[in-house]
Write an enzyme that holds these catalytic residues in place. Sequence first.
Site, short mmCIF file in Angstrom:
data_model
loop_
_atom_site.label_atom_id
_atom_site.label_comp_id
_atom_site.label_asym_id
_atom_site.label_seq_id
_atom_site.Cartn_x
_atom_site.Cartn_y
_atom_site.Cartn_z
N GLY A 1 0.86 -1.42 0.15
CA GLY A 1 -0.16 0.11 0.04
C GLY A 1 0.83 1.24 0.00
O GLY A 1 2.03 1.17 0.03
N ALA B 1 -4.54 -7.93 1.45
CA ALA B 1 -4.09 -9.21 0.79
C ALA B 1 -3.39 -9.03 -0.43
O ALA B 1 -3.12 -7.71 -0.90
CB ALA B 1 -5.59 -9.58 0.32
N TYR C 1 -4.20 -17.83 -5.34
CA TYR C 1 -4.80 -16.63 -4.98
C TYR C 1 -6.31 -16.91 -4.60
O TYR C 1 -6.58 -16.59 -3.46
CB TYR C 1 -4.60 -15.45 -5.88
CG TYR C 1 -5.55 -14.39 -5.61
CD1 TYR C 1 -5.45 -13.55 -4.61
CD2 TYR C 1 -6.62 -14.31 -6.67
CE1 TYR C 1 -6.20 -12.53 -4.40
CE2 TYR C 1 -7.65 -13.17 -6.12
CZ TYR C 1 -7.48 -12.17 -5.18
OH TYR C 1 -8.14 -11.27 -4.90
N LYS D 1 -8.27 -17.10 -0.70
CA LYS D 1 -9.57 -16.52 -0.73
C LYS D 1 -10.73 -17.37 0.14
O LYS D 1 -11.39 -17.19 0.74
CB LYS D 1 -10.05 -15.52 -1.62
CG LYS D 1 -8.96 -14.46 -1.79
CD LYS D 1 -9.30 -13.14 -0.92
CE LYS D 1 -8.50 -12.28 -1.17
NZ LYS D 1 -8.81 -10.96 -0.53
N ARG E 1 -15.19 -9.51 -19.32
CA ARG E 1 -15.06 -9.18 -17.69
C ARG E 1 -16.25 -7.99 -17.45
O ARG E 1 -16.74 -7.47 -18.08
CB ARG E 1 -13.65 -8.61 -17.22
CG ARG E 1 -12.72 -9.57 -17.65
CD ARG E 1 -12.43 -10.72 -16.54
NE ARG E 1 -11.54 -11.57 -16.65
CZ ARG E 1 -11.53 -12.44 -17.62
NH1 ARG E 1 -12.37 -12.90 -18.24
NH2 ARG E 1 -10.48 -13.39 -17.74
N1 UFG Z 1 -5.45 -8.22 -20.11
C1 UFG Z 1 -4.76 -7.97 -21.38
N2 UFG Z 1 -3.66 -7.30 -21.37
C2 UFG Z 1 -2.93 -7.13 -20.13
C3 UFG Z 1 -3.88 -7.29 -18.94
C4 UFG Z 1 -5.06 -7.76 -19.05
O1 UFG Z 1 -5.17 -8.28 -22.55
O2 UFG Z 1 -1.75 -6.31 -20.18
C5 UFG Z 1 -6.65 -8.84 -20.35
C6 UFG Z 1 -6.77 -10.32 -19.50
O3 UFG Z 1 -6.14 -11.32 -20.17
C7 UFG Z 1 -8.16 -10.21 -19.04
C8 UFG Z 1 -8.66 -8.93 -18.96
O4 UFG Z 1 -7.73 -8.09 -19.93
O5 UFG Z 1 -8.98 -10.98 -20.23
C9 UFG Z 1 -8.83 -8.25 -17.38
O6 UFG Z 1 -7.50 -8.66 -16.92
P1 UFG Z 1 -7.06 -8.08 -15.59
O7 UFG Z 1 -5.77 -8.62 -15.11
O8 UFG Z 1 -7.37 -6.38 -15.52
O9 UFG Z 1 -8.18 -8.82 -14.59
P2 UFG Z 1 -8.41 -10.14 -14.22
O10 UFG Z 1 -9.82 -10.46 -14.81
O11 UFG Z 1 -7.25 -11.03 -14.58
O12 UFG Z 1 -8.24 -10.13 -12.64
C10 UFG Z 1 -9.33 -9.60 -11.88
C11 UFG Z 1 -8.73 -9.40 -10.60
C12 UFG Z 1 -8.13 -10.55 -9.62
C13 UFG Z 1 -9.21 -11.62 -9.73
C14 UFG Z 1 -9.76 -12.02 -10.98
C15 UFG Z 1 -10.98 -12.87 -10.62
O13 UFG Z 1 -7.68 -8.12 -10.69
O14 UFG Z 1 -7.53 -9.98 -8.70
O15 UFG Z 1 -10.04 -10.42 -11.54
O16 UFG Z 1 -11.05 -13.68 -11.81
F1 UFG Z 1 -8.70 -12.56 -9.02
#
Ligand code: UFG
Length: 337
Positions: A51, A89, A155, A159, A234
């Site tokens: 943080g 976390a 992760y 949780k 998402r």
């Molecule tokens: N993505 C890209 N390029 C990047 C980063 C992400 O294409 O540089 C894509 C990922 O593949 C995914 C989407 O963008 O399809 C969202 O990715 P994020 O990393 O922003 O978020 P996530 O969905 O992977 O993860 C989030 C939370 C996690 C949690 C998860 C639950 O950040 O902490 O949702 O499934 F675990």
Amino acid sequence: MRADLTICAAYNAFVSTILVTGGAGYIGSNTTLQLLDAGYDVIVADNLSRGHREKVLPERLRQVDLNDTEGLLRVMAEQPIEAVIHFAAYIAVGESMKQPELYFKNNTAGSLSLLTAMVKANVKKIVFSSTAAVYGMPSKVPIPEDLPYAPINAYGESKVMVEQLLRWFDEIHGMKSVCLRYFNAAGADPQGRAGEDHDPETHLIPLMLRAIQTGTPMTLFGDDYPTPDGTCIRDYIHVTDLARAHIAAVKHLSAGGESKKYNVGTGSGFSVKEVLDAVERVTGKKVPHTMGPRREGDPAELVADSSRLRNEQGWSPVYSGIDQIVETAWAWANRPK
Ligand code: UFG
């Protein structure tokens, strides 16, 4: 008694203090602002390992590690605590698959230490930061809360284990909890007071904004998913709406409510390419990017069925239009530093 002291005593009798763990982080700092706006008093417990000290007023900050049960007890002894909101976390899925011990120590054992301190201090209400990662590759989308636990990374498992601890702390100690399973937190405080600053950053929207600012291309992870445009879908939830869900959860517990589990999302999904379009529309700038392979462990589609939270707590998202999410994140990315 002097008039100002009388007023002060009356004020303290009505103001509830919330202990926020991880209040120096992204969602914790935004929720702290919403709590203060709603008239709560807040103490932040954060070890500042990830943080940011400047996100918390010094008088509110207690620098303490979750695994330091005695240290937490000392914080809880300072004043009556109405409820704990537990954000602290580690959140990086990829890191959790390289160093799971970090995640089980900080997220799971750290939560057990916090719950132990709460029992000793007789604090029996907690709102817990859970995650859509507890569902893994869900068999049903939109995802209802009653799908079985099926995490596919350490992760998510860290949780799940806390959700299970909470069940037993309710059954044995009468501790009431609300587990909020976040989908994709995004955006920044509409007044520009707090936003996202992860290091390293792994999240889609800040990486797209950074690519615009630096000119260095970011990578889209895969366009061969079984979705209409081939990129992952998402459910992006504005951090202020997420913060508001925590306040609804605290009110539920303060009113004597039972333990609950709620998804927190909008119910609408956006593909990576749709997010790219929104970022370009809102900023008026092209996002430098390349198309890369899939990132390991990414489910094709994660969208929340959050009707339980809407119906039972009267919560609904207010700030979570994709354009508003990007607008606030862009304002935060361009704040004077
Ligand atoms: N993505 C890209 N390029 C990047 C980063 C992400 O294409 O540089 C894509 C990922 O593949 C995914 C989407 O963008 O399809 C969202 O990715 P994020 O990393 O922003 O978020 P996530 O969905 O992977 O993860 C989030 C939370 C996690 C949690 C998860 C639950 O950040 O902490 O949702 O499934 F675990």
